[in-house]
Design a protein around this motif. Structure first.
Motif, PDB file in Angstrom:
ATOM      1  N   PRO A  46     -14.999  -3.553   0.296  1.00 42.28           N
ATOM      2  CA  PRO A  46     -13.568  -3.830   0.289  1.00 42.28           C
ATOM      3  C   PRO A  46     -12.768  -2.597   0.709  1.00 42.28           C
ATOM      4  CG  PRO A  46     -14.380  -3.534  -1.957  1.00 42.28           C
ATOM      5  CD  PRO A  46     -15.543  -3.279  -1.040  1.00 42.28           C
ATOM      6  N   CYS A  47     -11.454  -2.802   0.963  1.00 43.08           N
ATOM      7  CA  CYS A  47     -10.628  -1.662   1.385  1.00 43.08           C
ATOM      8  C   CYS A  47     -10.102  -0.899   0.175  1.00 43.08           C
ATOM      9  CB  CYS A  47      -9.477  -2.131   2.271  1.00 43.08           C
ATOM     10  SG  CYS A  47      -8.180  -3.033   1.387  1.00 43.08           S
ATOM     11  N   GLY A  48     -10.005  -1.578  -0.963  1.00 48.03           N
ATOM     12  CA  GLY A  48      -9.539  -0.916  -2.180  1.00 48.03           C
ATOM     13  C   GLY A  48      -8.028  -0.885  -2.323  1.00 48.03           C
ATOM     14  N   SER A  49      -7.278  -1.340  -1.302  1.00 50.64           N
ATOM     15  CA  SER A  49      -5.822  -1.191  -1.403  1.00 50.64           C
ATOM     16  C   SER A  49      -5.015  -2.441  -1.046  1.00 50.64           C
ATOM     17  CB  SER A  49      -5.371  -0.015  -0.531  1.00 50.64           C
ATOM     18  OG  SER A  49      -5.892  -0.163   0.769  1.00 50.64           O
ATOM     19  N   CYS A  50      -5.649  -3.514  -0.577  1.00 50.64           N
ATOM     20  CA  CYS A  50      -4.882  -4.725  -0.221  1.00 50.64           C
ATOM     21  C   CYS A  50      -4.505  -5.494  -1.499  1.00 50.64           C
ATOM     22  CB  CYS A  50      -5.695  -5.614   0.720  1.00 50.64           C
ATOM     23  SG  CYS A  50      -7.056  -6.469  -0.098  1.00 50.64           S
ATOM     24  N   GLY A  51      -3.765  -6.579  -1.328  1.00 52.86           N
ATOM     25  CA  GLY A  51      -3.308  -7.367  -2.475  1.00 52.86           C
ATOM     26  C   GLY A  51      -4.458  -7.860  -3.335  1.00 52.86           C
ATOM     27  N   MET A  52      -5.513  -8.381  -2.711  1.00 48.12           N
ATOM     28  CA  MET A  52      -6.641  -8.910  -3.477  1.00 48.12           C
ATOM     29  C   MET A  52      -7.395  -7.779  -4.177  1.00 48.12           C
ATOM     30  SD  MET A  52      -6.162 -12.040  -3.188  1.00 48.12           S
ATOM     31  CE  MET A  52      -7.560 -12.737  -4.052  1.00 48.12           C
ATOM     32  N   CYS A  53      -7.587  -6.661  -3.483  1.00 50.04           N
ATOM     33  CA  CYS A  53      -8.268  -5.520  -4.107  1.00 50.04           C
ATOM     34  C   CYS A  53      -7.477  -5.037  -5.323  1.00 50.04           C
ATOM     35  CB  CYS A  53      -8.455  -4.385  -3.104  1.00 50.04           C
ATOM     36  SG  CYS A  53      -9.803  -4.667  -1.940  1.00 50.04           S
ATOM     37  N   LYS A  54      -6.134  -5.016  -5.190  1.00 53.62           N
ATOM     38  CA  LYS A  54      -5.304  -4.558  -6.315  1.00 53.62           C
ATOM     39  C   LYS A  54      -5.458  -5.472  -7.520  1.00 53.62           C
ATOM     40  CE  LYS A  54      -1.843  -1.784  -3.988  1.00 53.62           C
ATOM     41  NZ  LYS A  54      -0.786  -2.040  -3.006  1.00 53.62           N
ATOM     42  N   LEU A  80     -12.724 -10.897  -2.100  1.00 54.35           N
ATOM     43  CA  LEU A  80     -11.794 -11.573  -1.188  1.00 54.35           C
ATOM     44  C   LEU A  80     -10.849 -10.576  -0.509  1.00 54.35           C
ATOM     45  CD1 LEU A  80     -10.886 -14.813  -3.201  1.00 54.35           C
ATOM     46  CD2 LEU A  80     -12.784 -14.419  -1.631  1.00 54.35           C
ATOM     47  N   CYS A  81     -11.269  -9.308  -0.428  1.00 55.74           N
ATOM     48  CA  CYS A  81     -10.478  -8.271   0.247  1.00 55.74           C
ATOM     49  C   CYS A  81     -10.050  -8.759   1.630  1.00 55.74           C
ATOM     50  CB  CYS A  81     -11.319  -7.001   0.376  1.00 55.74           C
ATOM     51  SG  CYS A  81     -10.599  -5.784   1.496  1.00 55.74           S
ATOM     52  N   GLU A  82      -8.776  -8.491   1.953  1.00 54.45           N
ATOM     53  CA  GLU A  82      -8.233  -8.960   3.238  1.00 54.45           C
ATOM     54  C   GLU A  82      -8.793  -8.162   4.420  1.00 54.45           C
ATOM     55  OE1 GLU A  82      -4.007  -8.640   2.485  1.00 54.45           O
ATOM     56  OE2 GLU A  82      -4.282  -9.795   0.638  1.00 54.45           O
ATOM     57  N   ASN A  83      -9.346  -6.989   4.129  1.00 52.79           N
ATOM     58  CA  ASN A  83      -9.865  -6.129   5.208  1.00 52.79           C
ATOM     59  C   ASN A  83     -11.357  -5.888   5.043  1.00 52.79           C
ATOM     60  OD1 ASN A  83      -7.068  -5.631   6.057  1.00 52.79           O
ATOM     61  ND2 ASN A  83      -6.957  -4.449   4.164  1.00 52.79           N
TER      62      ASN A  83
HETATM   63 ZN   LIG Z   1      -8.869  -4.982   0.164  1.00 50.20          ZN
END
Ligand SMILES: [Zn+2]
Ligand SMILES: [Zn+2]
Length: 345
Positions: A88-96, A102-105
């Motif tokens: 995951p990216c760790g910073s998108c809405g889903m990661c937050k 389900l990370c967007e990136n």
């Molecule tokens: Zn993410």
């Protein structure tokens, strides 16, 4: 190092490649082996939109850290580990929200990043930072450790289903994932029924001694389910078979307030389902999806495996050397055995 290189649908060769460099902030892992996933077989046959050949695929692995360049990580050289595939990216809405699967990136090992059918893998810094490299209990075998990834996906899917002791759970499809679903449901105290079309896999499933079996080649799924449940239906149905007609039919196996998990995804352009509104409405049924898993669920899976509650010896049915990966993939496509472990050394 030795690596299996995917060159496009139906094309895989064993080649000698340079050992990858340990990335800054990342880790270099020596891989003992991997189990073959249904998705590996799908990629081998059809390719994948996110995989640009030549690429190393494979993602259900066990290895050991041989180099690490992440000073603040608790991991160290010599740790035996497995890897969460989705990064995951760790910073998108889903990661937050902590819903990392389900990370967007999202990127993934075996898609954008080289996979595990090789003797070494470089783990990107982001993956080390976000806990994708997970230390494993000493007493689990390499083969058992590989089951943590598919089991984590099973844990993710069952999180929506709240299976309670005494409930009846129907698992449709007795491949490796189906058996992992059945084993986890059994551990939760459920009465498990397994439905399967192919004779060979039904026979393998029978060795686990579940409460009931349905041979869908010779009997109707819904009728047989009703016979086994005194016309009540099942509390939970998990469809691991990626078959449209089966997913549609499966809804009719549910009892009042029943829950269904569509674990197997259908192909692009073939995913429209016809579901009976009156059934869902008047029986108050719930339909759930699920996609991949998180690093935390890998840890949970390792904990479950460490208790010995999952009968892993019946699930890992074959071991082959990396040189014979294509044979293993073909066995998996033909439904021979369940999980096939590929030794990299
Ligand atoms: Zn993410
Ligand atoms: Zn997998």
């Amino acid at each position: 190092m030795k690596a299996a290189i995917f060159h496009g649908p139906g094309k895989m060769t064993i080649e000698t490649r340079d050992i990858p460099l340990c990335p800054e902030g990342g880790a270099l892992v020596k891989l003992f082996g991997s189990t073959i996933c249904g998705s590996d077989a799908k990629i081998y046959r059809n390719g994948h939109p996110k995989i640009v050949p030549p690429q190393i695929i494979g993602h259900e692995s066990c290895g050991q850290i041989v180099e690490i360049k992440a000073g603040d990580s608790p991991l160290k050289v010599g740790d035996r580990v497995t890897i969460q595939t989705s990064i995951p990216c760790g910073s998108c809405g889903m990661c937050k929200r902590g819903i990392y699967n389900l990370c967007e990136n999202i990127t993934a090992i075996s898609w954008e990043h080289p996979g595990t059918f090789a003797q070494y893998i470089a783990i990107p810094a982001k993956a080390v930072e976000l806990g994708n490299v997970v230390k494993v209990p000493d007493h689990l075998t390499h083969e058992e450790v590989c089951l943590a990834e598919p089991l984590a996906c099973v844990i993710n899917s069952q999180n929506f289903l709240n299976i309670e002791p005494g409930q009846t759970v129907l698992v449709i499809g007795a491949g490796p994932t189906g058996i992992l679903q059945a084993e986890l449901a059994r551990l939760k105290g459920a009465q498990v029924i397994v439905a399967q079309r192919s004779e060979r896999r039904l026979q393998l499933a029978r060795q686990f001694g579940y409460r009931g079996y349905i041979d869908t080649q010779n009997g109707d799924l819904v009728e047989e389910t009703m016979k086994l449940t005194h016309n009540r239906g099942v509390d939970v149905c998990i469809v691991t078979a990626p078959v449209q007609s089966v997913q549609e039919q499966a809804l009719h196996t549910l009892a009042y307030r029943g829950k269904i998990s569509l674990f197997g995804s259908l192909g692009v352009g073939k995913s429209d389902l016809k579901l009976d509104n009156r059934l869902i409405h008047y029986k108050e049924l719930s339909v759930f999806g699920c996609a991949s898993s998180t690093a935390h669920q890998i840890e949970q899976a390792l904990n479950v495996l460490a208790t010995g509650g999952i009968r892993t010896s019946g699930i890992i049915t074959h071991t082959l050397p990396l040189d014979n990966l294509v044979d293993g993939i073909n066995m998996s496509i033909n439904g021979e055995g369940l999980k096939i472990y590929i030794r990299n050394w």
